[in-house]
Design a protein around this motif. Structure first.
Motif, PDB file in Angstrom:
ATOM      1  N   ASP A 137      -2.754 -16.234  -2.834  1.00 60.88           N
ATOM      2  CA  ASP A 137      -2.956 -17.117  -4.265  1.00 60.88           C
ATOM      3  C   ASP A 137      -1.807 -17.517  -4.520  1.00 60.88           C
ATOM      4  OD1 ASP A 137      -5.807 -16.515  -3.985  1.00 60.88           O
ATOM      5  OD2 ASP A 137      -5.578 -14.853  -5.645  1.00 60.88           O
TER       6      ASP A 137
ATOM      7  N   GLY B 244      -1.736  -0.753 -10.221  1.00 60.07           N
ATOM      8  CA  GLY B 244      -1.908  -1.029  -8.823  1.00 60.07           C
ATOM      9  C   GLY B 244      -1.990  -2.494  -8.803  1.00 60.07           C
ATOM     10  N   ARG B 245      -2.875  -3.270  -9.592  1.00 60.11           N
ATOM     11  CA  ARG B 245      -3.189  -4.638  -9.492  1.00 60.11           C
ATOM     12  C   ARG B 245      -1.999  -5.525 -10.053  1.00 60.11           C
ATOM     13  NH1 ARG B 245      -8.850  -7.296 -10.498  1.00 60.11           N
ATOM     14  NH2 ARG B 245      -8.841  -5.350  -8.942  1.00 60.11           N
ATOM     15  N   ALA B 246      -1.341  -5.268 -11.060  1.00 63.96           N
ATOM     16  CA  ALA B 246      -0.169  -5.713 -11.556  1.00 63.96           C
ATOM     17  C   ALA B 246       1.030  -5.777 -10.485  1.00 63.96           C
ATOM     18  CB  ALA B 246       0.400  -5.498 -12.925  1.00 63.96           C
TER      19      ALA B 246
ATOM     20  N   ARG C 240      -4.437 -10.767  -0.877  1.00 63.98           N
ATOM     21  CA  ARG C 240      -4.794 -11.688  -1.766  1.00 63.98           C
ATOM     22  C   ARG C 240      -4.109 -12.370  -2.700  1.00 63.98           C
ATOM     23  NH1 ARG C 240      -8.290 -14.938  -0.566  1.00 63.98           N
ATOM     24  NH2 ARG C 240      -6.520 -16.219  -1.588  1.00 63.98           N
ATOM     25  N   THR C 241      -3.242 -11.458  -3.186  1.00 61.50           N
ATOM     26  CA  THR C 241      -2.253 -12.104  -4.385  1.00 61.50           C
ATOM     27  C   THR C 241      -1.145 -12.753  -3.928  1.00 61.50           C
ATOM     28  OG1 THR C 241      -1.055 -10.015  -4.438  1.00 61.50           O
ATOM     29  CG2 THR C 241      -2.706 -10.177  -6.191  1.00 61.50           C
TER      30      THR C 241
ATOM     31  N   GLU D  98      -5.222  -6.294  -1.540  1.00 63.91           N
ATOM     32  CA  GLU D  98      -5.070  -6.867  -2.942  1.00 63.91           C
ATOM     33  C   GLU D  98      -3.730  -7.294  -2.769  1.00 63.91           C
ATOM     34  OE1 GLU D  98      -5.531  -5.931  -7.448  1.00 63.91           O
ATOM     35  OE2 GLU D  98      -5.855  -4.485  -6.178  1.00 63.91           O
ATOM     36  N   THR D  99      -2.760  -7.192  -1.956  1.00 67.20           N
ATOM     37  CA  THR D  99      -1.490  -7.657  -1.785  1.00 67.20           C
ATOM     38  C   THR D  99      -1.683  -8.815  -0.982  1.00 67.20           C
ATOM     39  OG1 THR D  99      -0.271  -5.743  -2.068  1.00 67.20           O
ATOM     40  CG2 THR D  99       1.017  -7.344  -0.822  1.00 67.20           C
TER      41      THR D  99
ATOM     42  N   SER E 247       0.691  -5.403  -7.361  1.00 63.58           N
ATOM     43  CA  SER E 247       0.246  -6.177  -6.122  1.00 63.58           C
ATOM     44  C   SER E 247       0.356  -7.622  -6.314  1.00 63.58           C
ATOM     45  CB  SER E 247      -1.138  -6.106  -5.812  1.00 63.58           C
ATOM     46  OG  SER E 247      -1.185  -4.605  -5.439  1.00 63.58           O
ATOM     47  N   ALA E 248       0.177  -8.154  -7.655  1.00 65.54           N
ATOM     48  CA  ALA E 248       0.278  -9.588  -7.996  1.00 65.54           C
ATOM     49  C   ALA E 248       1.960  -9.932  -8.168  1.00 65.54           C
ATOM     50  CB  ALA E 248      -0.307  -9.736  -9.437  1.00 65.54           C
TER      51      ALA E 248
ATOM     52  N   CYS F 138      -3.227   2.393 -12.199  1.00 66.76           N
ATOM     53  CA  CYS F 138      -3.778   1.568 -13.062  1.00 66.76           C
ATOM     54  C   CYS F 138      -2.662   0.702 -13.111  1.00 66.76           C
ATOM     55  CB  CYS F 138      -3.729   2.345 -14.549  1.00 66.76           C
ATOM     56  SG  CYS F 138      -2.143   2.943 -15.062  1.00 66.76           S
TER      57      CYS F 138
ATOM     58  N   THR G  10       0.699  -1.149  -0.113  1.00 67.58           N
ATOM     59  CA  THR G  10       0.000   0.081  -0.008  1.00 67.58           C
ATOM     60  C   THR G  10       0.867   1.314   0.028  1.00 67.58           C
ATOM     61  OG1 THR G  10      -1.915   1.190   1.213  1.00 67.58           O
ATOM     62  CG2 THR G  10      -0.304   0.022   2.506  1.00 67.58           C
TER      63      THR G  10
END
Length: 154
Positions: free
Chosen positions: A95, A62-64, A91-92, A88-89, A66-67, A60, A3
Motif C-alpha cells: 500500500d 500490531g497493526r500500527a 499489505r501495508t 499485514e506487513t 506493521s503500517a 494491540c 512477524t
C-alpha cells in the motif's frame, strides 16, 4: 520481517550470520513515526528490517507497527526488491508503495510467492510462520543468485 514468529527470528539470525545487515527497529520509535534507517543500511547489499520484540509483544499495537514498518520499507533508498514476511506487513508495504497488483512468477518454496510489480520490482511474500531456518536465505538467493555462491561469513 513483520512477524514475531520464533521461526522468523531464527531465519533472520541465520541470514545475519551469513553477512546480511540486520536493522532492529524500536517499536516505540515506529509507533511515534520517528524510526529511521541507519545510513549503513542504505549501502548494504542485503538488509533485513525487523521490529525489536525483546520487550515483549503488544498485540494491540500490531497493526500500527506493521503500517510504520511498511512505510519505512517502502521508503528504502534505491527501490530494491523486497521480501515481505507477515501478511499485514506485506499489505501495508505494498500500500505504501502504491502497488495494487502483483504478477505471480512462481513459488520459491512452499508459501514463498515470487511476484513482480507493474514497475518491475521483484517482491516475495510469505507468511511469517513459514519456512525452515534457511528460508530467507533461499529467498534472497532466488532473487540474487550470486548470494547462493557466496562463502559464509566467519
Amino acid at each position: 520481517v513483520g512477524t514475531a514468529e520464533p521461526a522468523a527470528v531464527a531465519q533472520i539470525a541465520h541470514l545475519a550470520a551469513l553477512g546480511a545487515h540486520h536493522v532492529t527497529l524500536d517499536p516505540a520509535g515506529l509507533a511515534a513515526g520517528t524510526a529511521r534507517l541507519p545510513r549503513t543500511a542504505a549501502v548494504s547489499a542485503l538488509t533485513v528490517l525487523s521490529i525489536d520484540g525483546s520487550a515483549g509483544l503488544r498485540p494491540c499495537a500490531g497493526r500500527a507497527l506493521s503500517a510504520a514498518l511498511g512505510a519505512l520499507a517502502a521508503a528504502y533508498p534505491g527501490g530494491p526488491d523486497l521480501v515481505l514476511t507477515g501478511g499485514e506487513t506485506a499489505r501495508t508495504t505494498l500500500d505504501a508503495l502504491g502497488t495494487r497488483e502483483l504478477e505471480p512468477l512462481g513459488e520459491i518454496h512452499h508459501g514463498a510467492v515470487h511476484s513482480r510489480t507493474p514497475d518491475g520490482r521483484h517482491v516475495v511474500t510469505r507468511p511469517g510462520s513459514y519456512g525452515t531456518e534457511d528460508s530467507l536465505l533461499r529467498i534472497a538467493a532466488a532473487l540474487r543468485p550470486r548470494l547462493a555462491a557466496a562463502p559464509a561469513a566467519t
